[in-house]
Scaffold this active site. Structure first.
Site, PDB file in Angstrom:
ATOM      1  N   ARG A  14      -5.004  46.819  33.632  1.00 49.31           N
ATOM      2  CA  ARG A  14      -5.311  45.391  33.591  1.00 49.31           C
ATOM      3  C   ARG A  14      -4.124  44.585  33.050  1.00 49.31           C
ATOM      4  NH1 ARG A  14     -10.793  45.341  30.269  1.00 49.31           N
ATOM      5  NH2 ARG A  14     -10.710  43.091  30.740  1.00 49.31           N
ATOM      6  N   THR A  25     -15.446  48.564  33.905  1.00 46.13           N
ATOM      7  CA  THR A  25     -14.734  49.433  34.847  1.00 46.13           C
ATOM      8  C   THR A  25     -15.694  50.562  35.212  1.00 46.13           C
ATOM      9  OG1 THR A  25     -12.568  48.944  33.892  1.00 46.13           O
ATOM     10  CG2 THR A  25     -12.761  50.963  35.177  1.00 46.13           C
ATOM     11  N   ILE A  57     -13.442  54.526  29.547  1.00 46.63           N
ATOM     12  CA  ILE A  57     -13.062  53.455  30.456  1.00 46.63           C
ATOM     13  C   ILE A  57     -13.865  52.228  30.017  1.00 46.63           C
ATOM     14  CG2 ILE A  57     -12.346  54.848  32.432  1.00 46.63           C
ATOM     15  CD1 ILE A  57     -15.052  54.538  33.669  1.00 46.63           C
ATOM     16  N   ASP A  58     -13.340  51.054  30.297  1.00 44.98           N
ATOM     17  CA  ASP A  58     -13.955  49.825  29.816  1.00 44.98           C
ATOM     18  C   ASP A  58     -15.378  49.653  30.351  1.00 44.98           C
ATOM     19  OD1 ASP A  58     -11.529  49.222  28.584  1.00 44.98           O
ATOM     20  OD2 ASP A  58     -10.799  48.099  30.312  1.00 44.98           O
ATOM     21  N   LYS A  59     -16.151  48.877  29.636  1.00 42.60           N
ATOM     22  CA  LYS A  59     -17.551  48.606  30.026  1.00 42.60           C
ATOM     23  C   LYS A  59     -17.666  48.193  31.495  1.00 42.60           C
ATOM     24  CE  LYS A  59     -21.244  45.248  29.246  1.00 42.60           C
ATOM     25  NZ  LYS A  59     -21.651  44.017  28.532  1.00 42.60           N
TER      26      LYS A  59
END
Length: 300
Positions: free
Chosen positions: A237, A141, A137-139
């Site tokens: 997103r 998130t 998962i993104d930094k």
């Protein structure tokens, strides 16, 4: 000198070689990367290419890191919110702001550094920089991730991801008021045609489906629950921005002018369910919204 190897996937086709390498070495300047290519440290199928070479599907990109670039990943005593752990898997609740795994030039403070300190056994399938990492998962998130502690568990979890059978549910706060109570965004995602660092809904992109339900409406925002049918880069997103409701705080796909002082997008991986690699039983985990998320909802 140490070497790294990457296979070019569908959403990376036509990306410039220097831009592709920049995505793997995020803290290095464009000049550094172009010099790396110019000096012959980057090859595709053994052949040296120029910085502006456009990548093709299934190209194998190999690049060598000079000896002064450290390639070892050290264990770090970083606190972990462990939701579950056994001999096969470890399920963690990642905080906002933490990168999942190291990249060349950025080796500290990541989830992998913390995991290496916490446990000695992690799957080796993804190599030294991404041991045990099955999905990301993104930094910015927050939320739940499952990590594989051996190769058999890794293969089982990776197969579930590929088959879209893993249950992944997110909460997001989006801009604007969504009128319908639920909906589905079924639009392909690939690299943005102009800004190649970003993802976008594009005609020849990879199949991507996001289901959403409205949980709460505010004056100018909507709290939603999203369920991923597929797992493309930045999928929620991109899809929410595409339908005109970008995620609050998103520095890439959101409004340029943000009304809250946030560190990143308000997106939380709240629930994760999968078939356990050894027992064959379905197990599911959830985490409550983090403080940064609750604070904004209270303001609204």
């Amino acid at each position: 000198m140490s070497c790294m190897k990457f296979l070019v996937e569908e959403d990376e086709v036509n990306l410039r070689l220097d831009v592709f390498i920049a995505g793997k070495m995020e803290d290095k300047s464009r000049a550094y990367i172009q010099n790396l290519i110019k000096e012959g440290n980057v090859v595709i199928f053994g052949k040296v290419k120029k910085s502006n070479y456009k990548l093709k599907l299934n190209d194998v990109v190999e690049f060598s890191i000079p000896d002064n670039e450290k390639l070892d990943v050290e264990p770090e005593n970083i606190p972990l919110d462990v939701l579950y752990e056994d001999k096969d898997v470890i399920v963690v609740n990642k905080p906002q702001g933490m990168v999942v795994h190291p990249a060349p030039g950025n080796y500290t403070g990541t989830l992998v550094n913390a995991l290496l300190y916490h446990c000695t056994d992690l799957s080796g399938i993804n190599g030294v920089l991404r041991p045990g990492i099955v999905h990301r998962i993104d930094k910015d998130t927050s939320g739940i991730l499952v990590v594989a502690k051996n190769d058999a568990a890794h293969n089982s979890l990776a197969a579930q991801l590929k088959e879209h059978s893993m249950n992944r549910v997110y909460n997001a706060l989006v801009e604007g008021v969504i009128k319908e109570d639920s909906g589905t965004v079924d639009k392909p995602i690939g690299r943005h045609p102009v800004d190649r660092i970003k993802m976008a809904v594009v005609k020849d992109g990879r199949h991507a489906v996001t289901h959403y339900n409205v949980l709460e409406r505010y004056a100018n925002n909507t709290l939603i629950e999203c369920k991923l049918e597929t797992g493309r880069t930045h999928q929620i997103r991109v899809h929410m921005a595409y339908i005109g409701h970008p995620i609050v705080g998103d520095p890439v796909y959101g409004y340029k002018k943000q009304k809250f002082n946030l560190q990143g997008q308000m997106l939380h991986a709240r629930k994760l369910g999968f078939i356990h690699p050894s027992t064959g039983n379905y197990i599911e985990f959830s985490s409550e919204l983090p403080d940064y998320f609750k604070k904004i909802l209270k303001l609204l």
